[in-house]
Design an enzyme around this catalytic site. Structure first.
Site, PDB file in Angstrom:
ATOM      1  N   ASN A 191       0.862  -1.178   0.000  1.00 51.68           N
ATOM      2  CA  ASN A 191       0.000   0.000   0.000  1.00 51.68           C
ATOM      3  C   ASN A 191       0.898   1.228   0.000  1.00 51.68           C
ATOM      4  OD1 ASN A 191      -1.737   2.123   0.551  1.00 51.68           O
ATOM      5  ND2 ASN A 191      -2.788   1.124   2.235  1.00 51.68           N
ATOM      6  N   ARG A 227      -2.276  -1.693  -3.864  1.00 54.58           N
ATOM      7  CA  ARG A 227      -3.221  -0.578  -3.861  1.00 54.58           C
ATOM      8  C   ARG A 227      -2.842   0.356  -5.002  1.00 54.58           C
ATOM      9  NH1 ARG A 227      -2.828   4.938  -0.503  1.00 54.58           N
ATOM     10  NH2 ARG A 227      -4.898   5.775  -0.931  1.00 54.58           N
TER      11      ARG A 227
END
Length: 403
Positions: free
Chosen positions: A7, A94
């Protein structure tokens, strides 16, 4: 099955390695303050049944340097949790901006990477580090499936009256100029937790994601119906270095009357505005320290930050035609009780009443911080974007071929 989740935020990198489908985290970590002084890498892992923490302090210049350090730790004989990169079956990434092309979790191909690069201009602080995460992961984990989970996907349920702009129609049909919405993985995760907690699938909820990047979502029946960000993740709330909402005439005034170039204005609004522009500090922890020292610019920045959130609560309560709960999440939302208090101050008309003593209690669990008689629940729900990404990645690679 081991699934690694990456992420990459605008100034941070979170990671977790999960054993799926049991959702067991084998290790997790955070590379924080990337590109700033005093960068840190905190690695959490288990050894002999005990949780251990290993921390590195230094100067991590960019996301690639941070990712390479993380990968080295994963394979470390003492601090790592894998002995070979081939143990990782898939990596969930992500990705902030997926445009209208990506409304669901997607296996990464060359074509997908090309599209992510095309969208750099719409998410200049995010899609580039997201892309770096993909390219580095492909080199280090060559046999793992690379999977993209898009922040914009959750907001594809917004109605046209929420995502369209009052500009010529062809700008939408020809160029896709519309509001897309961001932080969707976080808003989805905490809204599901809130719905479970409230035991009300039709709940009207406002989720408030506050970090270096910040956004809010109006959610009804588990679906996003409106969101504070727009075409790119620059609008809406005040953020670490991003301006949030401004009068667009400011842009043309700076270019036409003050001699700025378009790229300079873009850099100002993305990288030199927000908290940084107001008081010279982009990290809320530094802003609060400056406030304690009497810095008036920092005090104004803090007040303005909270005030913008209050305005959106009013707007989204109207969009929802009611309100059952507001949810604070992410770094600032979860860990700054003073900001929660500032946001909930003078919101009696909306039925929002904060319990100051409950608000000061620290916990890693879902908790209410509202007064007993408050009509609206005030919830603090720790987000776990990485787990949500891991679950979606696992679901994709185990999806029957005929679906």
């Amino acid at each position: 099955m081991k699934i690694l989740v990456l992420n990459s935020g605008s100034s941070s990198l979170k990671y977790q390695l999960f054993e799926m489908p049991n959702e067991i985290p084998l290790c997790s970590g955070l590379v924080d303050r990337i590109g700033l002084e005093n960068s840190t890498l905190t690695h959490n892992f288990h050894r002999n049944g005990e949780k251990e923490v290993f921390k590195i302090e230094g100067n991590i210049q960019d996301h690639e340097e941070g990712l390479l350090a993380v990968n080295k730790l994963l394979l470390d004989p003492e601090k790592g949790v894998i002995s070979s990169v081939d143990e990782v079956v898939a990596i969930g990434h992500r990705v902030v901006h997926g445009g209208e092309q990506f409304a669901s979790t997607t296996l990464i191909t060359k074509e997908v990477k090309d599209k992510i690069k095309e969208l750099f201009a719409l998410a200049p602080l995010h899609n580039p580090p997201n892309f770096i995460g993909i390219t580095v992961a492909e080199r280090v984990f060559p046999n793992a499936q690379q999977i993209a989970v898009f922040d914009t996907a959750f907001h594809q349920s917004m109605p046209p009256r929420a995502y369209r702009y009052a500009i010529p129609k062809e700008l939408y049909t020809d160029f896709g100029i519309r509001a897309y919405g961001f932080h969707g993985t976080s808003h989805l995760y905490v809204s599901k937790k809130a719905i479970e907690y409230l035991n009300n699938p039709d709940a009207k909820i406002i989720t408030i994601h506050l970090g270096n990047g910040s956004s809010m979502t109006a959610i009804k029946g588990g679906q996003s119906i409106d969101h504070s960000m727009g075409l790119g993740p620059m609008g809406g709330l005040v953020m670490g270095t991003r301006s949030g909402d401004i009068d667009p005439s400011i842009i043309f005034h700076l270019i036409n009357e003050r001699g700025f170039k378009a790229k300079e204005v873009n850099d100002i609004l993305n990288k030199k505005s927000g908290l940084l522009g107001l008081c010279g500090l982009s990290d809320m922890r530094d802003v609060k320290k400056a406030m304690e020292e009497g810095n008036q610019d920092a005090i104004l920045a803090y007040e303005l930050y909270a005030y913008r959130i209050q305005k959106y609560i009013g707007t989204f309560t109207a969009s929802l035609n009611g309100l059952d709960a507001i949810v604070f999440t992410a770094g600032i939302g979860e860990n700054d009780p003073d900001m929660r208090e500032a946001v909930c101050k003078n919101m009696d008309f909306f039925g929002i009443s904060l319990d100051k003593s409950k608000n000061k209690i620290k916990s890693s669990d879902i908790r209410e911080v509202n007064e007993k008689e408050s009509k609206v629940k005030i919830l603090v729900i720790p987000t776990n974007e990485e787990l949500e990404i891991g679950k979606q990645a696992f679901a994709l690679i185990n999806k029957p071929q005929n679906q």
